[in-house]
Design an enzyme around this catalytic site. Structure first.
Site: not given
Length: 512
Positions: A197, A316
């Site tokens: 991220e 994810e």
């Protein structure tokens, strides 16, 4: 000529409800087409972050615990995940990965420094579960490790050293250090995430900046037998994907990540149990959006990689709700209901149907965090509805995708509507065909006519994961409230399989 055996995995929603007026029709192209892609087993992978009770008290209890364990890892967890056929496990994060310095987690445990886990509840991380512990656990599980490297607060040298420490069999400073810490031969570590991220907790970078960081890190990691995954887009950030595909040379990258969670609203996620039908509908709408995400990100990837050499890695995904009452909000502990079984089944069907581009996915997370397959409480352990879906769907691992078409009835709520049925199909290496179906409608039994284009069968058997309500779940007081049972809702007539799909259920059928 021997009759073919076809095993059909059907994901459904079950309970007492009215029958839908329309009939869903599904046609499966069951022929052998060399162009059909393989459903990579790594689509069924999982995620273990140093977050809440995911590692400590989840996987790891320490070798002095009275809970039966192997080198500190719970034996009941090992057995459950092996039965589920877990193919790969991502570690140590998540956001934690970009604050993790791997040398803190090697050597004598009493010499390892403790740190504060700034991302998840300011808990003290004592580093007693480190590289050796994780990689040895993966060997126990028969799962391939997927290591998330520290780009946010780490260095190129640190990540390059970690690759060498875990994978090199030559004599060099890092392999010598590994041997000094008790491991002679390297582990088989193929998958590496280059940061996590980067658009958020991994550094709040722009895609243009991250591209150059990735190119630098990837260069010094080497390109032998490793599979390097770039930190990819947050949900529908298509500019991020475009920038990465345009800016990273193909020889430096094997995969691009995508993160997307299912919830009502980011700031109003709602409870994991006791939710309203409106909350259920909106959560399922969020989950089904995964199909559009993959289609649109894949279109961008196809522009620069028409031969689909670079994988889309959804590392994810899953349902995200409010934490359970009276628990640490930074630990992300939530219950797991039949709603989560619907999310899992529908999402896995989407991944299967995009197997030409999606070649790994990691449910978040494995134990005690978000949409877990296992929950623990001291010496107790329960399997969630999501676990049962993953276990039933493992028939698709490394099987060949079979194209299908669906004409589905709708699940309606208010003025909104969603397709009630999703499906995917595959043929395994033994010629056995598996078909998984999901009925997300919590109110109507769905009638299906499944046509297998020329195949004829004599009988059908199966299992069903069913419960009276879509909000039902397994608890430590009722650990087997939701579990697979014998299913008798399908019949064969010539080339057509007629199926009555109840609400809130998961079914696996075998046809003879």
């Amino acid at each position: 000529m021997k009759a073919k055996l076809l095993s059909l995995s059907l994901v459904l929603c079950c309970g007492l409800a009215s029958v839908s007026q329309a009939q869903t029709t599904i046609t499966v192209a069951a022929g052998n087409n060399p162009a059909d892609p393989v459903i990579n087993k790594y689509i069924y992978s999982h995620f273990a972050e140093h977050l809440g009770r995911g590692i400590y008290g989840g996987f790891y209890v320490g070798d002095t615990s009275k809970i039966p364990n192997t080198n500190g890892v719970r034996n009941d967890v090992i057995a459950a995940l092996k039965k589920m056929k877990i193919p790969s496990l991502r570690w140590p994060g998540g956001c934690f990965a970009d604050t993790y310095h791997w040398k803190d987690g090697i050597g004598p445990k009493d010499k390892r420094p403790a740190i504060v886990n700034k991302w998840w509840g300011n808990a003290i991380e004592d580093n007693s579960f480190g590289t050796h512990d994780f990689l040895n656990m993966c060997e126990l599980l028969g799962a391939d490790p997927y290591m998330a490297g520290n780009v946010g607060s780490g260095s190129v040298q640190e990540l390059a050293d970690w690759v060498q420490y875990t994978t090199s069999d030559n004599k060099n400073p890092m392999s010598d250090l590994r041997r000094a810490n008790g491991r002679e031969k390297p582990w088989n570590v193929k998958f590496w995430g280059v940061g996590n991220e980067a658009w958020g907790c991994g550094g709040n970078m722009t895609p243009e900046y991250y591209v150059n960081e990735f190119r630098k890190y990837s260069t010094f990691m080497g390109n032998g037998n490793i599979f390097r995954v770039a930190s990819g887009a947050n949900v529908a950030d298509y500019h991020w994907t475009e920038t990465l595909m345009k800016g990273i040379p193909k020889g430096l990258i094997e995969g691009i990540a995508l993160h997307s969670y299912s919830f009502v609203e980011w700031d109003k996620k709602g409870p994991a149990t006791g939710f309203s039908e409106e909350q259920y509908f909106r959560t399922m709408k969020s989950a089904l959006f995964m199909d559009s995400l993959i289609i649109n990100h894949s279109k961008i990837m196809d522009k620069y990689d028409p031969n689909k050499k670079i994988a889309l890695v959804v590392d994810e995904w899953g349902g995200w709700y409010d934490v359970e009452p009276n628990t640490n909000p930074g630990f992300l502990f939530q219950q797991n209901s039949m709603r989560d079984a619907m999310i899992a089944g529908a999402t896995l069907n989407i991944f299967n149907n995009h197997a030409d581009r999606v070649r790994m996915a990691n449910l978040a997370q494995c134990i005690n965090v978000l949409q877990s397959v296992i929950l623990t409480d001291k010496d107790k352990m329960i399997l969630t509805p999501t676990y049962h879906v993953m276990e039933m769907y493992n028939v698709h691992q490394d099987a060949t995708l079979l194209p299908l078409t669906i004409k589905s009835d709708d699940y309606t709520f208010g003025t909104g509507k969603l397709p009630a049925i999703s499906a995917s199909a595959s043929r395994d290496k033994n010629g056995v065909i598996h078909i998984s179906l999901v009925n997300i409608d919590p109110n109507h039994v769905q009638k299906l006519a499944l046509n297998l284009s020329g195949e004829k069968f004599k009988g059908v058997t199966g299992r069903v994961l069913a419960s009276a309500k879509v909000g039902d779940y397994n608890s430590f007081a009722q650990p087997e409230k939701v579990k697979p049972e014998v299913f008798k809702g399908a019949s064969v007539k010539g080339e057509v399989i007629n199926i009555s799909m109840p609400t809130a259920s998961v079914v696996v059928l075998t046809l003879n």
